[in-house]
Design an enzyme around this catalytic site. Structure first.
Site, mmCIF file in Angstrom:
data_model
loop_
_atom_site.group_PDB
_atom_site.id
_atom_site.type_symbol
_atom_site.label_atom_id
_atom_site.label_comp_id
_atom_site.label_asym_id
_atom_site.label_seq_id
_atom_site.Cartn_x
_atom_site.Cartn_y
_atom_site.Cartn_z
ATOM 1 N N HIS A 114 0.801 -1.222 0.000
ATOM 2 C CA HIS A 114 0.000 0.000 0.000
ATOM 3 C C HIS A 114 0.835 1.274 0.000
ATOM 4 C CE1 HIS A 114 1.012 -0.083 4.251
ATOM 5 N NE2 HIS A 114 0.489 1.134 4.394
ATOM 6 N N GLY A 152 3.438 1.666 -1.950
ATOM 7 C CA GLY A 152 3.934 1.848 -3.309
ATOM 8 C C GLY A 152 2.952 2.633 -4.156
ATOM 9 N N VAL A 188 1.239 1.722 -6.910
ATOM 10 C CA VAL A 188 0.016 0.995 -7.260
ATOM 11 C C VAL A 188 -0.865 0.781 -6.047
ATOM 12 C CG1 VAL A 188 -0.930 -1.145 -8.183
ATOM 13 C CG2 VAL A 188 1.105 -0.128 -9.225
ATOM 14 N N GLY A 189 -0.268 0.254 -4.979
ATOM 15 C CA GLY A 189 -1.052 0.010 -3.774
ATOM 16 C C GLY A 189 -1.679 1.277 -3.225
ATOM 17 N N TYR A 205 13.424 -10.493 -12.414
ATOM 18 C CA TYR A 205 12.115 -10.001 -11.990
ATOM 19 C C TYR A 205 11.000 -10.718 -12.750
ATOM 20 C CZ TYR A 205 8.295 -6.636 -11.233
ATOM 21 O OH TYR A 205 7.097 -6.042 -10.915
ATOM 22 N N LYS A 249 7.799 -13.068 -11.352
ATOM 23 C CA LYS A 249 6.409 -12.723 -11.616
ATOM 24 C C LYS A 249 5.688 -13.833 -12.377
ATOM 25 C CE LYS A 249 5.840 -8.884 -9.492
ATOM 26 N NZ LYS A 249 4.843 -8.813 -8.400
ATOM 27 N N PRO A 276 -0.011 -5.254 -15.644
ATOM 28 C CA PRO A 276 -0.027 -3.837 -16.045
ATOM 29 C C PRO A 276 1.143 -3.517 -16.968
ATOM 30 C CG PRO A 276 -0.059 -4.108 -13.634
ATOM 31 C CD PRO A 276 0.313 -5.425 -14.234
ATOM 32 N N ARG A 292 14.952 14.462 -14.260
ATOM 33 C CA ARG A 292 16.081 14.981 -15.018
ATOM 34 C C ARG A 292 15.732 16.298 -15.719
ATOM 35 N NH1 ARG A 292 18.385 10.286 -18.310
ATOM 36 N NH2 ARG A 292 18.253 9.429 -16.213
ATOM 37 N N ARG A 306 7.379 2.382 -25.925
ATOM 38 C CA ARG A 306 6.789 1.931 -24.681
ATOM 39 C C ARG A 306 5.350 2.440 -24.554
ATOM 40 N NH1 ARG A 306 10.522 -0.778 -25.060
ATOM 41 N NH2 ARG A 306 12.259 -1.150 -23.621
#
Length: 322
Positions: A16, A18, A20-21, A143, A147, A170, A194, A216
């Site tokens: 929570h 982060g 997303v959370g 990573y 996942k 996502p 930056r 992206r």
């Protein structure tokens, strides 16, 4: 925004603190969730890599719904520098939580992955069924493997035990609460920082990694939160579903857009000695759109809102840099 309703029962939002959370928690609160029905724990209270702590939490709290947004995350530099930590931490968090949730009666578990689980040279736009059809991008392989293991755990617990455990992938995210660490952040927050610093120091140029040609896709985190709550309310959700916009932009074009938003008028310089990562990443969003969800925040509007949040966080000393 898409109309979503509050999930029934006690909801545990893992991660929570982060980006997303935090967005999921804000949405649940907007929907009117009772304080007693919203479960959150920070790392000092619950270390998700420690099996005994996780089992104790689920046995005591018995959440009805879990939205699992906890993860060790970072950009190309972080993934390439700390692969052992990225695979271990994410594997342990997923395995401990999915098993403990099942054994303690959680009826709904939504696991968050990432589109980096797909092959480096996946067909574009990437459909869900291209998973495990080719080699992964080497810079974030650790990573991605963690996942993939988490989403497969959910799939097989659903198949074997009938648990309504499923996953969402996502695309690249941005928005309030992002990580602006100078070297470990993702491309969007790294560029925002930056370019803002260049404006503040009257720099004549900004150097960005790579050739600028990779493309992206970016999704505002508030759109993602809507999508996740939508998914946990479906009676028969897909085992695995992409959550994105279905549109992409080159890194160079992104840099030019962020320069516009931040007011930078100098020169943008490419550094081709730095890695580009996967050449193209765009999701096929047909499946999630067929369930009745689609994103609402366009990229330029989202970047403007994100930059405003960045400025506020900087001025208040609350900028996230981890």
């Amino acid at each position: 925004m898409n109309a979503v309703k509050l999930p029934k029962g006690r909801v545990y939002v893992a991660g929570h603190r982060g980006m997303v959370g935090g967005a999921v928690v804000r949405l649940l609160q907007e929907l009117g969730i009772a304080d007693s029905d919203l479960l959150t724990r920070d790392r000092s209270e619950l270390n998700l890599t420690r099996q005994s702590e996780v089992e104790r939490f689920y046995a005591e709290e018995r959440p009805d719904v879990v939205i699992f947004a906890a993860a060790k995350v970072g950009g190309i530099h972080a993934n390439d520098t700390y692969p052992a930590e990225f695979i271990y931490d994410n594997l342990m968090m997923a395995a401990n939580s999915i098993d403990a949730a099942y054994r303690n009666g959680t009826r709904r578990f939504l696991f968050l992955g990432s589109t980096c689980i797909y092959p480096r040279m996946a067909p574009q736009p990437m459909p869900e069924d291209c998973l495990l059809t080719g080699p992964l991008e080497s810079t974030n392989e650790a990573y991605a493997l963690a996942k993939i293991s988490g989403l497969k755990l959910c799939q097989h617990y659903r198949t074997q035990y009938g648990a309504l455990f499923h996953s969402a992938m996502p695309t690249n995210l941005y928005g309030p609460g992002d990580n602006y660490h100078p070297s470990n952040s993702h491309v969007m927050p790294a560029m925002i920082r930056r370019f803002d610093e260049a404006v503040r120091t009257n720099a004549e140029e900004v150097v960005i990694w790579g050739t600028g040609t990779p493309r992206r896709e970016f999704l505002h985190v508030n759109d993602l939160a809507q999508g996740l709550v939508h998914l946990v309310n479906l009676d028969d959700p897909p085992n695995l579903v992409n959550v994105g916009t279905g549109t992409d932009i080159s890194i160079r074009e992104l840099a030019e857009l962020i320069a516009k938003v931040t007011g930078f008028t100098g020169k943008i310089v490419q550094d081709p000695s730095k890695p580009d990562g996967t050449p193209v990443k765009r999701t096929n969003t047909d499946l999630i759109q067929s369930t009745g969800w689609s994103p609402k925040i366009d990229l330029e509007t989202g970047i403007k809102r994100t930059y405003e949040d960045y400025l506020q966080a900087t001025e208040s000393g609350c900028l996230r840099e981890v």
